[in-house]
Design a protein around this motif. Structure first.
Motif, PDB file in Angstrom:
ATOM      1  N   HIS A  45       2.592  -3.499 -23.992  1.00 54.79           N
ATOM      2  CA  HIS A  45       1.214  -3.282 -24.396  1.00 54.79           C
ATOM      3  C   HIS A  45       0.745  -1.885 -23.995  1.00 54.79           C
ATOM      4  O   HIS A  45       1.327  -1.242 -23.116  1.00 54.79           O
ATOM      5  N   LYS A  46      -0.309  -1.416 -24.633  1.00 52.49           N
ATOM      6  CA  LYS A  46      -0.985  -0.174 -24.279  1.00 52.49           C
ATOM      7  C   LYS A  46      -2.393  -0.508 -23.811  1.00 52.49           C
ATOM      8  O   LYS A  46      -2.883  -1.627 -23.990  1.00 52.49           O
ATOM      9  N   ARG A  47      -3.050   0.484 -23.191  1.00 55.96           N
ATOM     10  CA  ARG A  47      -4.467   0.263 -22.881  1.00 55.96           C
ATOM     11  C   ARG A  47      -5.214  -0.058 -24.171  1.00 55.96           C
ATOM     12  O   ARG A  47      -5.917  -1.057 -24.257  1.00 55.96           O
ATOM     13  N   ILE A  48      -5.067   0.800 -25.152  1.00 59.04           N
ATOM     14  CA  ILE A  48      -5.500   0.525 -26.526  1.00 59.04           C
ATOM     15  C   ILE A  48      -4.337   0.889 -27.425  1.00 59.04           C
ATOM     16  O   ILE A  48      -3.895   2.048 -27.437  1.00 59.04           O
ATOM     17  N   MET A  49      -3.805  -0.057 -28.185  1.00 64.73           N
ATOM     18  CA  MET A  49      -2.727   0.232 -29.130  1.00 64.73           C
ATOM     19  C   MET A  49      -3.323   0.273 -30.529  1.00 64.73           C
ATOM     20  O   MET A  49      -3.774  -0.754 -31.052  1.00 64.73           O
ATOM     21  N   SER A  50      -3.313   1.451 -31.137  1.00 63.99           N
ATOM     22  CA  SER A  50      -3.919   1.640 -32.455  1.00 63.99           C
ATOM     23  C   SER A  50      -3.376   0.628 -33.457  1.00 63.99           C
ATOM     24  O   SER A  50      -2.163   0.563 -33.684  1.00 63.99           O
ATOM     25  N   SER A  69      -3.527  -4.741 -27.004  1.00 65.36           N
ATOM     26  CA  SER A  69      -4.392  -3.764 -26.334  1.00 65.36           C
ATOM     27  C   SER A  69      -4.924  -4.378 -25.039  1.00 65.36           C
ATOM     28  O   SER A  69      -5.796  -5.246 -25.056  1.00 65.36           O
ATOM     29  N   PHE A  70      -4.391  -3.914 -23.910  1.00 65.09           N
ATOM     30  CA  PHE A  70      -4.690  -4.520 -22.615  1.00 65.09           C
ATOM     31  C   PHE A  70      -6.175  -4.405 -22.262  1.00 65.09           C
ATOM     32  O   PHE A  70      -6.770  -5.326 -21.691  1.00 65.09           O
ATOM     33  N   LEU A  71      -6.795  -3.288 -22.606  1.00 69.08           N
ATOM     34  CA  LEU A  71      -8.200  -3.100 -22.269  1.00 69.08           C
ATOM     35  C   LEU A  71      -9.089  -4.088 -23.019  1.00 69.08           C
ATOM     36  O   LEU A  71     -10.066  -4.606 -22.463  1.00 69.08           O
ATOM     37  N   LEU A  72      -8.763  -4.386 -24.278  1.00 71.46           N
ATOM     38  CA  LEU A  72      -9.511  -5.408 -25.007  1.00 71.46           C
ATOM     39  C   LEU A  72      -9.297  -6.775 -24.373  1.00 71.46           C
ATOM     40  O   LEU A  72     -10.240  -7.552 -24.195  1.00 71.46           O
ATOM     41  N   ARG A  73      -8.071  -7.089 -24.035  1.00 71.44           N
ATOM     42  CA  ARG A  73      -7.781  -8.393 -23.432  1.00 71.44           C
ATOM     43  C   ARG A  73      -8.473  -8.547 -22.087  1.00 71.44           C
ATOM     44  O   ARG A  73      -8.863  -9.650 -21.700  1.00 71.44           O
ATOM     45  N   LYS A  74      -8.671  -7.437 -21.364  1.00 73.85           N
ATOM     46  CA  LYS A  74      -9.388  -7.490 -20.094  1.00 73.85           C
ATOM     47  C   LYS A  74     -10.883  -7.781 -20.294  1.00 73.85           C
ATOM     48  O   LYS A  74     -11.548  -8.278 -19.388  1.00 73.85           O
ATOM     49  N   CYS A  75     -11.404  -7.448 -21.472  1.00 73.91           N
ATOM     50  CA  CYS A  75     -12.820  -7.690 -21.770  1.00 73.91           C
ATOM     51  C   CYS A  75     -13.055  -9.013 -22.488  1.00 73.91           C
ATOM     52  O   CYS A  75     -14.196  -9.489 -22.571  1.00 73.91           O
ATOM     53  N   ALA A  76     -12.006  -9.612 -23.041  1.00 72.18           N
ATOM     54  CA  ALA A  76     -12.160 -10.768 -23.926  1.00 72.18           C
ATOM     55  C   ALA A  76     -12.398 -12.049 -23.138  1.00 72.18           C
ATOM     56  O   ALA A  76     -11.664 -12.361 -22.199  1.00 72.18           O
ATOM     57  N   THR A  77     -13.396 -12.796 -23.546  1.00 70.59           N
ATOM     58  CA  THR A  77     -13.687 -14.092 -22.938  1.00 70.59           C
ATOM     59  C   THR A  77     -13.136 -15.209 -23.819  1.00 70.59           C
ATOM     60  O   THR A  77     -12.978 -15.036 -25.034  1.00 70.59           O
ATOM     61  N   THR A  78     -12.869 -16.362 -23.224  1.00 71.49           N
ATOM     62  CA  THR A  78     -12.388 -17.494 -24.016  1.00 71.49           C
ATOM     63  C   THR A  78     -13.467 -17.988 -24.978  1.00 71.49           C
ATOM     64  O   THR A  78     -13.151 -18.538 -26.032  1.00 71.49           O
ATOM     65  N   ALA A  79     -14.743 -17.789 -24.614  1.00 65.83           N
ATOM     66  CA  ALA A  79     -15.830 -18.182 -25.520  1.00 65.83           C
ATOM     67  C   ALA A  79     -15.845 -17.310 -26.769  1.00 65.83           C
ATOM     68  O   ALA A  79     -16.314 -17.738 -27.824  1.00 65.83           O
TER      69      ALA A  79
END
Length: 552
Positions: free
Chosen positions: A78-83, A89-99
């Motif tokens: 993965h990348k922090r953001i993978m175009s 994209s790890f940064l998106l996954r770090k922000c993503a909630t299950t809701a």
């Protein structure tokens, strides 16, 4: 669907300012939620600086296509953001909630959600980040309306379809495109380059698909290895300049929500490091609700050599310059063909289907005789979708799908003829005529063809000694640029045939060294006129043909 939502002054500015780019909106979300104490202005947790001294450009370079520090995420590639790849994209996954979307959940070894010790991001904020990545994470330009995202989550959004379970990794993998968020009464079509990330060659004998009810079509193409590097990552809007790109080999075709088991001893063939090109066309028929359309394909795999024959797929397209349908209430018929001049191969046809838009009134497919005339009928467009009875009319929205059991053998040198009828009698349609186009207000004429040949799987995917065959521009009015890459020193011939199978020109007959080769073909030379031609490249006795259209 109405949810309580409180705006902060900054978030209001992010989701109401129409002048700034999508990335600037993403940057503002990070500034408001992630920089104080953690990722800039007091800390750089995970060596991630989201403040960048107040420079959005610096932050962009810190995150886009940059490796994460977290070992677990890095091990996944993965990348922090993978175009172009939200799920990687790890940064998106770090922000993503299950809701918001439970498909982006973190593993324990990947740490906790961001922002740390603060309320989670709003759903439309997370969605903005996902949409930005899905469109290739551009630094400039707007890829989605922030008002549309807010309305989707808080005012009038349709529920998304349920993600189907993916195959066990030992059995296959899942391909996904979307969600594509679309306002009421809108229509859009996209391509998306989709890497399979260093997959070695394999066969696929089963395809299980699920698409949104508002999907017009979903197709999976496969690039000739190496040619995908010419295209950017992320969703690409389809228009007449890039429809059915020449560098693409069709692997799997017109897909509906269904499970498809290929005939015994046949399979699709995916070469090493395959990159797919997903093609998704959707229409939001609703007058008041926002759609989030998605398509999933579960591709079930097996080792090379399990099947005996490769299943090939083609879209046989009627040449766009000649499709001219007048708004006069009279029925018009257009006839096209597909064959391989001089070929000794047979096509063992498994599947036939057709496609027009709303003015199509009929579509038949015939075997082609050696003199170019119509032979036995193979497909009657007046049949129902499952091809179980003749319903007496052509249903352009649900065309007949005909499977042949046993497979129907057709000589490739003779091929097929396809014939469609159209009728426009629409006083509300101001145009005097309709021609080729990509929306349902335009017209289209094509056949979807799937067949096997006689050689073992892995041989027929292309000429084994050549890759990256391309011919452009197409249609052509002057000089055609033809290129190909030889993997080894080979005997090469290059010929041009007209639609009747007559040899127009022999352009090359020699031995060439390995490497990329170029040829320019003057289509204004004697023997050429407007119409359809086949440029046939033969390498070490095996051939591949490119259909081109000459226009004045």
């Amino acid at each position: 669907m109405k949810h309580f939502f409180i705006f902060s002054a900054l978030i209001f500015s992010v989701f109401s300012a129409s002048a700034q780019s999508t990335y600037q909106s993403v940057y503002a979300i990070f500034q408001a939620n992630c920089t104080v104490g953690c990722h800039g202005n007091g800390g750089t947790s995970g060596n991630l600086d989201l403040y960048g001294g107040g420079s959005a450009s610096t932050v962009y370079n810190n995150i886009v296509n940059v490796n994460p520090v977290n070992p677990a995420a890095l091990a996944k590639g993965h990348k922090r953001i993978m175009s172009g790849y939200p799920e990687r994209s790890f940064l998106l996954r770090k922000c993503a909630t299950t809701a918001w979307d439970d498909a982006y959940s973190l593993e324990l070894s990947e740490g906790s959600l961001m922002p740390d010790n603060q309320p989670s991001l709003e759903k439309e904020e997370i969605e903005l980040i996902r949409q930005w990545i899905q469109f290739g994470a551009p630094q400039t330009g707007q890829v989605i309306s922030t008002q549309t995202l807010y309305n989707y989550y808080h005012v009038n959004g349709f529920p998304r379809i349920t993600r189907p379970p993916a195959p066990d990794p030992s059995e296959g993998f899942q391909v996904h495109i979307g969600p594509v968020i679309l306002d009421p009464q809108k229509e859009i079509e996209y391509y998306k380059k989709q890497a399979l990330f260093n997959a070695t060659s394999f066969e696929a004998d089963k395809l299980d698909c699920k698409i949104d009810d508002d999907s017009h079509h979903f197709l999976l193409f496969g690039f000739v290895p190496g040619s995908e590097s010419e295209l950017e990552e992320g969703l690409r809007t389809v228009d007449v300049s890039n429809v059915f790109p020449d560098q693409t080999k069709y692997i799997v075709g017109w897909v509906d929500s269904d499970t498809t088991d290929l005939p015994e001893n046949s399979a699709y063939y995916f070469p090493d490091s395959t990159v797919l090109d997903l093609n998704y066309h959707i229409i939001n028929y609703s007058g008041d609700s926002i759609l989030a359309a998605e398509a999933y394909a579960n591709i079930y795999t097996q080792a090379i050599g399990t099947a005996q024959y490769e299943m090939k797929s083609e879209l046989v397209i009627y040449s766009p310059p000649a499709l001219l349908i007048f708004n006069n209430g009279e029925e018009q018929t257009f006839t096209g063909s597909r064959f391989e001049a001089g070929s000794d191969n047979n096509w063992n046809i498994w599947f036939l289907s057709t496609h027009t838009h709303k003015y199509g009134t009929g579509y038949n497919i015939y075997k082609r005789n050696s003199n170019g005339s119509k032979g036995d009928i193979l497909y009657d467009g007046n049949y129902n979708t499952n091809y179980t009875f003749n319903q007496g009319y052509y249903d352009w929205q649900h065309p007949a799908n005909k499977y042949f059991e046993p497979l129907e053998t057709v000589e490739a040198s003779k091929g097929i003829i396809h014939e469609a009828t159209f009728k426009i009698s629409d006083p509300d349609e101001e145009a005097l005529f309709i021609t080729f186009g990509l929306t349902t207000a335009d017209e289209m004429m094509l056949v979807f063809l799937q067949y096997t040949e006689s050689e073992p799987i892995g041989i027929n995917d292309a000429i084994t000694a050549v890759s990256s065959v391309s011919a452009y521009p197409n249609p052509v009015s002057d000089v055609l640029n033809f290129s190909y890459t030889l993997k080894e020193e080979s005997s090469v011939t290059l010929d041009v045939y007209d639609i009747s199978g007559k040899l127009i020109a022999n352009l090359m007959n020699k031995t060439e060294t390995a490497g990329k080769k170029y040829a320019q073909i003057n289509t204004n030379a004697p023997g050429w006129s407007s119409g359809t031609y086949f440029v046939r490249l033969s390498v070490n006795g095996k051939s591949i043909s490119k259909q081109i259209v000459k226009i004045d």
